[in-house]
Design an enzyme around this catalytic site. Structure first.
Site, PDB file in Angstrom:
ATOM      1  N   ASP A   1       1.186  -8.724  18.860  1.00  0.00           N
ATOM      2  CA  ASP A   1       0.111  -8.966  19.921  1.00  0.00           C
ATOM      3  C   ASP A   1      -0.914  -7.955  20.292  1.00  0.00           C
ATOM      4  O   ASP A   1      -1.718  -8.019  21.087  1.00  0.00           O
ATOM      5  CB  ASP A   1       1.833  -7.927  20.826  1.00  0.00           C
TER       6      ASP A   1
ATOM      7  N   ARG B   1     -20.089 -31.223  36.412  1.00  0.00           N
ATOM      8  CA  ARG B   1     -20.897 -30.705  36.049  1.00  0.00           C
ATOM      9  C   ARG B   1     -20.726 -32.220  34.966  1.00  0.00           C
ATOM     10  O   ARG B   1     -21.789 -32.180  33.615  1.00  0.00           O
ATOM     11  CB  ARG B   1     -20.659 -29.667  35.440  1.00  0.00           C
TER      12      ARG B   1
ATOM     13  N   ASP C   1       6.411  -1.190  19.175  1.00  0.00           N
ATOM     14  CA  ASP C   1       6.585   0.102  20.022  1.00  0.00           C
ATOM     15  C   ASP C   1       8.258   0.126  19.979  1.00  0.00           C
ATOM     16  O   ASP C   1       8.675   1.080  20.180  1.00  0.00           O
ATOM     17  CB  ASP C   1       6.727  -0.457  21.718  1.00  0.00           C
TER      18      ASP C   1
ATOM     19  N   ILE D   1       4.486 -20.451  15.724  1.00  0.00           N
ATOM     20  CA  ILE D   1       3.433 -20.336  14.253  1.00  0.00           C
ATOM     21  C   ILE D   1       2.449 -19.410  14.533  1.00  0.00           C
ATOM     22  O   ILE D   1       2.335 -18.926  13.187  1.00  0.00           O
ATOM     23  CB  ILE D   1       2.692 -22.657  14.447  1.00  0.00           C
TER      24      ILE D   1
ATOM     25  N   THR E   1       2.473  -5.386  14.387  1.00  0.00           N
ATOM     26  CA  THR E   1       2.200  -6.501  15.712  1.00  0.00           C
ATOM     27  C   THR E   1       1.391  -6.964  16.558  1.00  0.00           C
ATOM     28  O   THR E   1      -0.021  -6.696  16.782  1.00  0.00           O
ATOM     29  CB  THR E   1       3.264  -6.019  16.472  1.00  0.00           C
TER      30      THR E   1
ATOM     31  N   ARG F   1       4.005 -16.381  14.831  1.00  0.00           N
ATOM     32  CA  ARG F   1       3.536 -15.021  13.616  1.00  0.00           C
ATOM     33  C   ARG F   1       3.771 -15.299  12.139  1.00  0.00           C
ATOM     34  O   ARG F   1       3.659 -14.383  11.557  1.00  0.00           O
ATOM     35  CB  ARG F   1       4.952 -15.114  13.938  1.00  0.00           C
TER      36      ARG F   1
ATOM     37  N   GLY G   1       2.083 -12.598  24.336  1.00  0.00           N
ATOM     38  CA  GLY G   1       1.633 -11.540  24.837  1.00  0.00           C
ATOM     39  C   GLY G   1       2.610 -11.453  25.903  1.00  0.00           C
ATOM     40  O   GLY G   1       2.316 -11.735  26.977  1.00  0.00           O
ATOM     41  N   ARG G   2       3.832 -11.106  26.359  1.00  0.00           N
ATOM     42  CA  ARG G   2       5.057 -10.644  27.281  1.00  0.00           C
ATOM     43  C   ARG G   2       3.704  -9.876  28.044  1.00  0.00           C
ATOM     44  O   ARG G   2       4.009 -10.178  29.261  1.00  0.00           O
ATOM     45  CB  ARG G   2       6.418 -10.421  26.241  1.00  0.00           C
TER      46      ARG G   2
ATOM     47  N   ARG H   1      16.803  -6.831  14.208  1.00  0.00           N
ATOM     48  CA  ARG H   1      16.971  -6.661  15.525  1.00  0.00           C
ATOM     49  C   ARG H   1      18.323  -5.256  15.608  1.00  0.00           C
ATOM     50  O   ARG H   1      19.217  -5.739  15.143  1.00  0.00           O
ATOM     51  CB  ARG H   1      16.757  -6.661  16.838  1.00  0.00           C
TER      52      ARG H   1
ATOM     53  N   ARG I   1      -2.548 -31.661  30.258  1.00  0.00           N
ATOM     54  CA  ARG I   1      -1.695 -31.374  29.076  1.00  0.00           C
ATOM     55  C   ARG I   1      -1.421 -29.871  28.727  1.00  0.00           C
ATOM     56  O   ARG I   1      -2.166 -28.594  29.464  1.00  0.00           O
ATOM     57  CB  ARG I   1      -2.190 -31.629  28.072  1.00  0.00           C
TER      58      ARG I   1
ATOM     59  N   LYS J   1     -16.469 -32.843  29.921  1.00  0.00           N
ATOM     60  CA  LYS J   1     -15.656 -33.735  29.676  1.00  0.00           C
ATOM     61  C   LYS J   1     -14.309 -32.902  29.254  1.00  0.00           C
ATOM     62  O   LYS J   1     -12.865 -33.989  29.095  1.00  0.00           O
ATOM     63  CB  LYS J   1     -15.594 -34.269  27.710  1.00  0.00           C
ATOM     64  N   HIS J   2     -14.071 -32.068  28.935  1.00  0.00           N
ATOM     65  CA  HIS J   2     -11.845 -31.219  29.088  1.00  0.00           C
ATOM     66  C   HIS J   2     -12.557 -30.059  29.215  1.00  0.00           C
ATOM     67  O   HIS J   2     -13.366 -29.338  29.586  1.00  0.00           O
ATOM     68  CB  HIS J   2     -11.856 -31.164  27.662  1.00  0.00           C
TER      69      HIS J   2
ATOM     70  N   ALA K   1       0.936  -1.573   0.263  1.00  0.00           N
ATOM     71  CA  ALA K   1      -0.387   0.001  -0.312  1.00  0.00           C
ATOM     72  C   ALA K   1       0.994   0.866  -0.130  1.00  0.00           C
ATOM     73  O   ALA K   1       0.544   2.287  -0.475  1.00  0.00           O
ATOM     74  CB  ALA K   1      -1.502   0.294   1.114  1.00  0.00           C
TER      75      ALA K   1
HETATM   76  P1  ADP Z   1       9.140  -4.166  18.075  1.00  0.00           P
HETATM   77  O1  ADP Z   1       9.341  -2.884  16.399  1.00  0.00           O
HETATM   78  O2  ADP Z   1       8.900  -5.071  17.485  1.00  0.00           O
HETATM   79  O3  ADP Z   1       8.779  -3.425  19.777  1.00  0.00           O
HETATM   80  P2  ADP Z   1      12.127  -4.337  19.191  1.00  0.00           P
HETATM   81  O4  ADP Z   1      11.083  -3.959  20.419  1.00  0.00           O
HETATM   82  O5  ADP Z   1      12.839  -5.172  19.285  1.00  0.00           O
HETATM   83  O6  ADP Z   1      10.786  -4.088  18.025  1.00  0.00           O
HETATM   84  O7  ADP Z   1      12.965  -2.895  18.522  1.00  0.00           O
HETATM   85  C1  ADP Z   1      13.088  -3.113  17.074  1.00  0.00           C
HETATM   86  C2  ADP Z   1      13.842  -1.778  16.606  1.00  0.00           C
HETATM   87  O8  ADP Z   1      13.623  -0.851  17.200  1.00  0.00           O
HETATM   88  C3  ADP Z   1      15.899  -2.128  17.409  1.00  0.00           C
HETATM   89  O9  ADP Z   1      16.215  -3.892  17.325  1.00  0.00           O
HETATM   90  C4  ADP Z   1      16.359  -0.762  17.501  1.00  0.00           C
HETATM   91  O10 ADP Z   1      16.757  -1.210  15.859  1.00  0.00           O
HETATM   92  C5  ADP Z   1      15.808   0.024  17.215  1.00  0.00           C
HETATM   93  N1  ADP Z   1      14.835   0.395  18.899  1.00  0.00           N
HETATM   94  C6  ADP Z   1      14.264   0.201  20.008  1.00  0.00           C
HETATM   95  N2  ADP Z   1      14.661   1.334  20.701  1.00  0.00           N
HETATM   96  C7  ADP Z   1      14.836   1.922  20.289  1.00  0.00           C
HETATM   97  C8  ADP Z   1      15.385   3.664  20.772  1.00  0.00           C
HETATM   98  N3  ADP Z   1      14.800   3.662  22.180  1.00  0.00           N
HETATM   99  N4  ADP Z   1      15.911   4.096  19.939  1.00  0.00           N
HETATM  100  C9  ADP Z   1      16.099   3.571  18.957  1.00  0.00           C
HETATM  101  N5  ADP Z   1      15.970   2.972  18.395  1.00  0.00           N
HETATM  102  C10 ADP Z   1      15.151   1.599  18.981  1.00  0.00           C
END
Ligand code: ADP
Length: 319
Positions: A127, A211, A103, A250, A125, A252, A170-171, A72, A243, A214-215, A22
């Protein structure tokens, strides 16, 4: 602006390709050149940058992952790394950047904006943990993957009269667990935002068993703790065969759902429009099915909240 760039960063999410498509198509529609930056901020620092054409994004709308790849990059958290990135963008004559990610990626985009380089963020993302948007790209697909897996597990759970603990991603955010638990009629949903007492979970299981159920299915977000140790505790406390399944990566992958493709297409196009309109340091999102954009600082300083009514409903329906 005559040239813009796009990159994907952080964890990949299904629908990122539809967003890239897009961005590229909307830019070309506006007669703007668009450049793809490979491997997130690492590729930006390295100058791994290619001009994209209409055909570069053909046949990708239905594919999971990201054709621009992701990485990363710790160096990008430093001023030096960010300056190197800006120097590469300037070298290519790229005047604005669209960052698709979560984020962490938005922190990077904000840092560039603070240094005078215009950026726009698109929430990608699984999440669904970003403030300022009802949904992030990838959430719906991951949710459907989880539901498909739980449906299959339910068959064997019924056959063997077992309790199943399903650990999902989901951390810090419980949306995947909450939506999947509600969609799958789970007995209990354990998420980081709400603390259900262990006794409550056990009592609900016992009541169901008495009640003649079964699962039982318990959905647990990884941020609450290990599914395995939770399963052991449940088995000890209930004497019911238990279990544990950890769904893992998977969640993602896979072809994005229609919902994610449409969301990604809308957000991608909107990101181009607001960048060309001169907005900077914003994230595009969707609220009540309307496209919106928010200041990246606001987005990063607020938490995404789970829908408490849905949490309450899940309890009322699993009495
Ligand atoms: P997401 O974007 O999914 O939250 P990450 O937290 O791993 O994933 O961040 C992805 C990339 O963004 C990092 O590897 C880094 O290059 C960049 N990044 C993360 N935090 C910062 C920051 N505080 N300042 C600048 N770049 C950042």
């Amino acid at each position: 602006m005559k040239k813009i760039g796009v990159l994907t960063s952080g964890g990949d999410a299904p629908g990122m390709n539809a967003a890239i498509r897009a961005v590229v198509r909307k830019a070309i529609y506006h007669e703007i050149d668009v450049y793809g930056i490979m491997n997130g901020y690492q590729g930006l620092i390295n100058g791994n940058i290619e001009k994209m054409e209409i055909g570069s994004v053909g046949d990708i709308i239905h594919r999971g992952g990201t054709v621009l790849r992701s990485a990363r990059c710790d160096e990008f958290k430093t001023d030096e790394g960010q300056e190197k990135g800006i120097a590469q963008l300037k070298k290519f004559g790229i005047e604005g950047l669209i960052v698709i990610g979560g984020d962490g990626s938005f922190h990077g985009a904000q840092s560039l904006t603070d240094k005078g380089y215009p950026c726009i963020g698109i929430p990608g993302t699984i999440d669904n943990d970003i403030a300022g948007t009802d949904f992030t790209i990838g959430f719906d697909t991951a949710l459907n993957t989880i539901i498909e897996a739980i449906d299959k597990i339910r068959d064997t759970a019924t056959s063997h009269e077992r309790t199943y603990v399903i650990e999902v991603m989901g951390r810090n955010a419980g949306d995947l667990a909450l939506w999947a638990g509600l969609a799958d009629g789970a007995e209990s949903i354990l998420i980081p935002e709400k603390s259900d007492s262990f006794e409550e979970v056990v009592n609900r299981l016992k009541r169901g068993h008495e009640r003649g159920k079964k699962h039982s299915i318990i959905v647990l977000a990884e941020g609450v703790g290990s599914g395995f140790s939770f399963g052991e505790r449940i088995e000890k406390a209930t004497n019911l065969e238990t279990r544990v399944t950890v769904l893992g990566h998977i969640q993602r992958g896979g072809s994005p759902t229609a919902q994610d493709r449409v969301l990604a297409s809308r957000l991608g196009a909107q990101a181009v429009d607001i960048l060309l309109a001169g907005k900077v340091g914003r994230m595009v999102g969707i609220e009540n099915n309307k496209l919106v954009d928010h200041d990246l600082y606001d987005v990063m300083s607020h938490e995404h909240h789970i829908n408490s009514d849905m949490y309450k409903l899940s309890k009322e329906l699993s009495i």
